[in-house]
Design an enzyme around this catalytic site. Structure first.
Site, PDB file in Angstrom:
ATOM      1  N   ARG A 106       0.854  -1.194   0.000  1.00 53.05           N
ATOM      2  CA  ARG A 106       0.000   0.000   0.000  1.00 53.05           C
ATOM      3  C   ARG A 106       0.887   1.241   0.000  1.00 53.05           C
ATOM      4  O   ARG A 106       1.662   1.444   0.938  1.00 53.05           O
ATOM      5  CB  ARG A 106      -0.880   0.003   1.243  1.00 53.05           C
ATOM      6  N   HIS A 151       1.806  -2.035   5.652  1.00 50.41           N
ATOM      7  CA  HIS A 151       1.592  -2.401   4.248  1.00 50.41           C
ATOM      8  C   HIS A 151       2.570  -1.672   3.323  1.00 50.41           C
ATOM      9  O   HIS A 151       2.946  -2.205   2.278  1.00 50.41           O
ATOM     10  CB  HIS A 151       0.166  -2.045   3.821  1.00 50.41           C
ATOM     11  N   ASP A 158      -3.584  -8.232   3.511  1.00 50.81           N
ATOM     12  CA  ASP A 158      -4.891  -8.529   4.085  1.00 50.81           C
ATOM     13  C   ASP A 158      -5.493  -9.647   3.244  1.00 50.81           C
ATOM     14  O   ASP A 158      -5.569  -9.532   2.016  1.00 50.81           O
ATOM     15  CB  ASP A 158      -5.796  -7.297   4.023  1.00 50.81           C
ATOM     16  N   GLU A 240      -7.016  -7.587  13.876  1.00 50.84           N
ATOM     17  CA  GLU A 240      -7.602  -7.775  12.545  1.00 50.84           C
ATOM     18  C   GLU A 240      -7.351  -9.207  12.069  1.00 50.84           C
ATOM     19  O   GLU A 240      -6.204  -9.577  11.768  1.00 50.84           O
ATOM     20  CB  GLU A 240      -6.996  -6.784  11.541  1.00 50.84           C
ATOM     21  N   HIS A 243      -5.180  -9.553   8.738  1.00 54.11           N
ATOM     22  CA  HIS A 243      -3.924  -8.803   8.575  1.00 54.11           C
ATOM     23  C   HIS A 243      -2.714  -9.655   9.000  1.00 54.11           C
ATOM     24  O   HIS A 243      -2.610 -10.053  10.163  1.00 54.11           O
ATOM     25  CB  HIS A 243      -4.018  -7.530   9.431  1.00 54.11           C
TER      26      HIS A 243
END
Length: 268
Positions: A106, A151, A158, A240, A243
């Protein structure tokens, strides 16, 4: 030719010369897009069988629009992380499942987009699905949004599990009625994933991987993902269930900003 016209002509020539001179550096100084280091790869080049549903390339996310930096629906990872994911996929395929990634590398500009959105308290277009029980003023304090993301280092992803044969997930239609991400699987937005108890990116404590309220098949599904990945060097973020980060990271202290695009992987 009069003296005036001669002077005007000279002035025009001088201006043209100045424009030509100043135009050259402007073009020369155009900043090229950053490129990925050589050991970043498209996941598809390492394992084409892993399903990719890159949510931030679409408007079906907590912001409600495509996120900055996502030029193509592409999973990019460091090679070591991609190869470890390939090993996990081989184990799951034998059990009748496939991995599905929602997000991989990301860029920092995407994280900045999240931050701008979180600071705009009037924009709650996607609240009813992704954070129905969380006041938007709490997103930073509760850890749902941060100015940096693992990320951006390239070894975090994810993901979820899909039972084979994988059925396609229907496209999200902007403006359609939203259902809370923790509703029963049959009620929330359809996802071909096995039932994990919540949808992806559900801002709620029910998303904590080992939340005791998640039991039965939902808990078993989370534990299957967790045990498969942890056996190969991945570490789960406890808050999460989706994740995971492959350790050791290739770039533990570097936050990259090249776009999610095949061009970012093109070598000079």
């Amino acid at each position: 030719m009069t003296r005036l016209s001669t002077a005007v002509r000279g002035l025009v020539t001088t201006l043209a010369t100045l424009l030509a001179v100043t135009a050259v550096p402007t073009t020369a100084q155009a900043k090229p897009e950053p490129k990925a280091p050589k050991d970043f790869v498209a996941l598809r080049s390492v394992d084409p069988t892993i399903v990719q549903e890159m949510r931030y390339f679409t408007p079906h996310n907590f912001v409600g629009e495509r996120i900055d930096g996502y030029r193509q629906p592409l999973c990019i990872l460091t090679r070591t992380a991609a190869e470890a994911l390939h090993k996990a996929q081989k184990r799951l395929l034998r059990l009748g499942y496939t991995l599905k990634v929602y997000d991989c590398y990301r860029p920092q500009r995407a994280v900045d987009h999240f931050v701008r959105w979180a600071e705009d308290l009037d924009d709650e277009a996607m609240k009813d699905e992704f954070y129905p029980n969380v006041d938007k003023t709490r997103l930073f304090a509760d850890g749902y949004i941060a100015e940096k993301s693992g990320h951006s280092r390239g070894s975090t992803m994810d993901l979820t599990i899909v039972r084979l044969p994988a059925k396609p997930t229907r496209p999200y239609v902007p403006g359609e009625p939203l259902v809370p991400c923790f509703a029963a699987q049959a009620e929330r937005f359809p996802d071909n994933s096995v039932d994990m108890g919540t949808g992806f990116d559900c801002f709620d404590t029910l998303s904590h991987t080992l939340d005791p309220r998640i039991q039965g098949e939902q808990r078993a599904n989370r534990l299957l993902l967790k045990s498969t990945l942890e056996a190969l060097g991945f570490v789960n973020l406890a808050e999460e269930w989706w994740h995971y980060t492959f350790k050791p990271e290739s770039y533990p202290d570097t936050y990259f900003d090249f776009p999610v695009s095949r061009k970012s992987l093109t070598r000079h």
